[in-house]
Enzyme design. Structure first.
Site, PDB file in Angstrom:
ATOM      1  N   GLU A  75       0.808  -1.213   0.000  1.00  0.00           N
ATOM      2  CA  GLU A  75       0.000   0.000   0.000  1.00  0.00           C
ATOM      3  C   GLU A  75       0.849   1.275   0.000  1.00  0.00           C
ATOM      4  O   GLU A  75       0.557   2.218  -0.725  1.00  0.00           O
ATOM      5  CB  GLU A  75      -0.906  -0.018   1.243  1.00  0.00           C
ATOM      6  CG  GLU A  75      -1.947   1.067   1.289  1.00  0.00           C
ATOM      7  CD  GLU A  75      -3.038   0.913   0.228  1.00  0.00           C
ATOM      8  OE1 GLU A  75      -3.093  -0.159  -0.398  1.00  0.00           O
ATOM      9  OE2 GLU A  75      -3.805   1.871   0.042  1.00  0.00           O
ATOM     10  N   ASP A  76       1.896   1.308   0.784  1.00  0.00           N
ATOM     11  CA  ASP A  76       2.623   2.567   0.977  1.00  0.00           C
ATOM     12  C   ASP A  76       3.960   2.652   0.264  1.00  0.00           C
ATOM     13  O   ASP A  76       4.523   3.731   0.129  1.00  0.00           O
ATOM     14  CB  ASP A  76       2.832   2.827   2.477  1.00  0.00           C
ATOM     15  CG  ASP A  76       1.507   3.067   3.180  1.00  0.00           C
ATOM     16  OD1 ASP A  76       0.640   3.710   2.568  1.00  0.00           O
ATOM     17  OD2 ASP A  76       1.339   2.598   4.317  1.00  0.00           O
TER      18      ASP A  76
END
Ligand code: MN
Length: 509
Positions: A75-76
């Site tokens: 996700e990051d």
């Protein structure tokens, strides 16, 4: 920042392979998140090392710790799942993807359905370890919540109090539950928090003095009764838990007897009852406050004997008696059983922390992925054997189909939970379609809906929504409801708005 050494030190009996795995994940995450910073200004990697350390401290295995290190990399840090699978294997990739998916779920205060949401959360996690990673992730985020923008703080704290902390409690992980509650409390109820702190300030000094005196008398008394194999400890009630009790007691702190409690820990169950007998023969117990949670464990599996005694010095004190095993289980819940991998008998778990969890067995895997037809594809790893056993019992018993139906009937009967592309949960009656969805978001969205996609595909507006669908409404200024919508819509809210829109749009003749 937790160092690699510290995390490794907290792993329980790691093999060479475990150490190599955690080291590799540690280095991988450090590189992947190199450019990123936390709101606090700290390197982003600090978060991952802390989450991994929380997991190691809870006693999860190397696989879960490694997944904890990697939990934000998709996700990051834009790492492709294929890369995680290639570097770390299917199982870790499955866990990381599970955590990523759960992260998209947001809670926006639909209190009436909060219990269904907790269940949805577990169902979506698909694996017990995904939940435990998510809880540890949330714990570290709560520890650093002061750095987050103010308007986000309240949402996160509320979600923690209503979804995460109760889940930790259901899983029996009191250690996580208590800290999550106490960290969220001041954000969600600032006035009540201040009030509790004030009350406690005046109360705790005298209580602490009483406690130390009583503890010494207990040691003396038990020794005299021939009981020598025990140790004592005490616990301070969590602030949030004290607050809840104060509300029940009309804020009369003198009616709360367990702000501090003395714990007596002994080797066996028989010892517990012997200690209780010895205590009652020295001090008079308060009637109605003797609780046998050994014979009758709490629903989350908690076991202990509780009694409250008149200490003779004008004070009243709670005493908790338990075995070492019960003590570990009460702090670590389901995770504490990870270590009983081989010697644990699942039949012993009647009424234990799994009671609540059991309802999810057909949809929740514990390192084994159990498909809907009951067949399981083994992912192995640090899975508690007792849970694996239970899963087998449930799925092989023939009652599986009925059980599955029952679950669905139980929590997905009347409501369906769908998501906006941002991850907001919208709950609707189970026969609702896209028209109902659009109006549930906002009347303007409904009034100008030109089409909609479900899970990325264009569908007809009267398509019935399924749990977990991600729904995006396409809006056009010129679009407006047709008469037919009135028949299609299921919710009164949608019908009401359609009617008023139709009247508005009728050209006056
Ligand atoms: Mn995270």
């Amino acid at each position: 920042m937790a160092s690699l050494e510290e995390i490794l030190k907290n792993l329980k009996d790691p093999t060479e392979k475990d150490i190599a795995l955690v080291r590799k994940a540690y280095e991988f995450a450090e590189t992947a998140h190199k450019e990123q910073k936390r709101f606090s200004g700290d390197p982003y990697f600090l978060h991952l090392s802390e989450v991994a350390n929380i997991l190691a401290n809870l006693g999860t295995g190397a696989t879960t710790v490694a997944a904890g290190l990697l939990h934000d990399s998709i996700e990051d840090a834009n790492v492709a799942p294929e890369i995680i699978e290639k570097e770390f294997g299917k199982e870790i990739c499955f866990l990381v993807e599970g955590v990523t998916k759960l992260g998209k779920l947001r809670y926006r205060g639909v209190e009436r359905y909060v219990e269904s949401l907790r269940k949805l959360f577990v169902a979506m996690a698909q694996d017990l370890r995904v939940l435990i990673i998510k809880l540890s992730d949330r714990l570290h985020n709560m520890r650093t919540l002061q750095f987050v923008r103010q308007e986000k703080q309240l949402r996160i704290a509320k979600e923690t109090l209503e979804i995460y902390a109760p889940l930790a409690y259901r899983l029996g992980i009191r250690r996580l539950n208590r800290e999550l509650e106490d960290l969220a409390f001041p954000y969600v109820y600032p006035h009540e928090y201040a009030k509790v702190k004030d009350l406690l300030k005046y109360k705790s000094k005298e209580t602490m003095a009483h406690l130390e005196k009583l503890r010494k008398s207990i040691v003396k008394g038990l020794t005299k009764a021939g009981i020598t194999n025990f140790h004592t400890d005490y616990r301070v009630k969590g602030l949030y838990s004290l607050y809840q009790k104060l509300v029940r007691k009309s804020w009369n702190i003198d009616a709360v007897y367990d702000i501090l409690a003395i714990r007596i820990i002994v080797p066996t169950v028989e010892d517990c009852y012997r200690v209780l007998g010895a205590i009652h023969s020295i001090w008079r117990p308060l009637p109605g406050r003797i609780k046998d949670y050994i014979a009758f464990p709490r629903t989350n599996g908690y076991q202990s004997l509780h009694t409250t005694i008149f200490t003779g010095a004008g004070s009243i004190m709670e005493i908790q008696i338990r075995t070492d095993e019960m003590h570990t289980a009460s702090e670590y819940g389901v995770v504490s059983h990870f270590e009983y991998k081989d010697k644990f008998n699942p039949k012993k778990l009647v009424g234990n922390s799994v009671a609540w969890l059991k309802q999810f067995l057909p949809i929740l895997s514990f390192g084994e992925k159990i498909s809907s037809n009951g067949a399981s594809s083994v992912l192995s790893g640090d899975v508690p054997a007792w849970l694996r056993e239970l899963a087998k019992v449930e799925s092989g018993s023939g009652a599986h189909e009925d059980f599955m139906k029952e679950i669905k009937a139980d929590f997905f009967k009347t409501r369906v939970f769908v998501f906006t592309p941002k991850g907001d949960v919208v709950d609707l009656p189970s026969d609702a379609n896209l028209i109902d969805f659009a109006y549930a978001i906002h009347s303007d969205i409904g009034d100008h809906m030109a089409g909609a996609t479900v899970n990325g595909k264009m569908v007809a507006l009267d398509s019935i929504l399924q749990n977990g669908d991600i729904v995006e409404v396409i809006v056009r200024d010129s679009a407006k409801p047709s008469k037919k919508w009135l028949d299609l819509a299921k919710t009164t809210l949608a019908k009401k708005h359609i009617k008023s829109s139709l009247t508005k749009n009728v050209p006056s003749s």
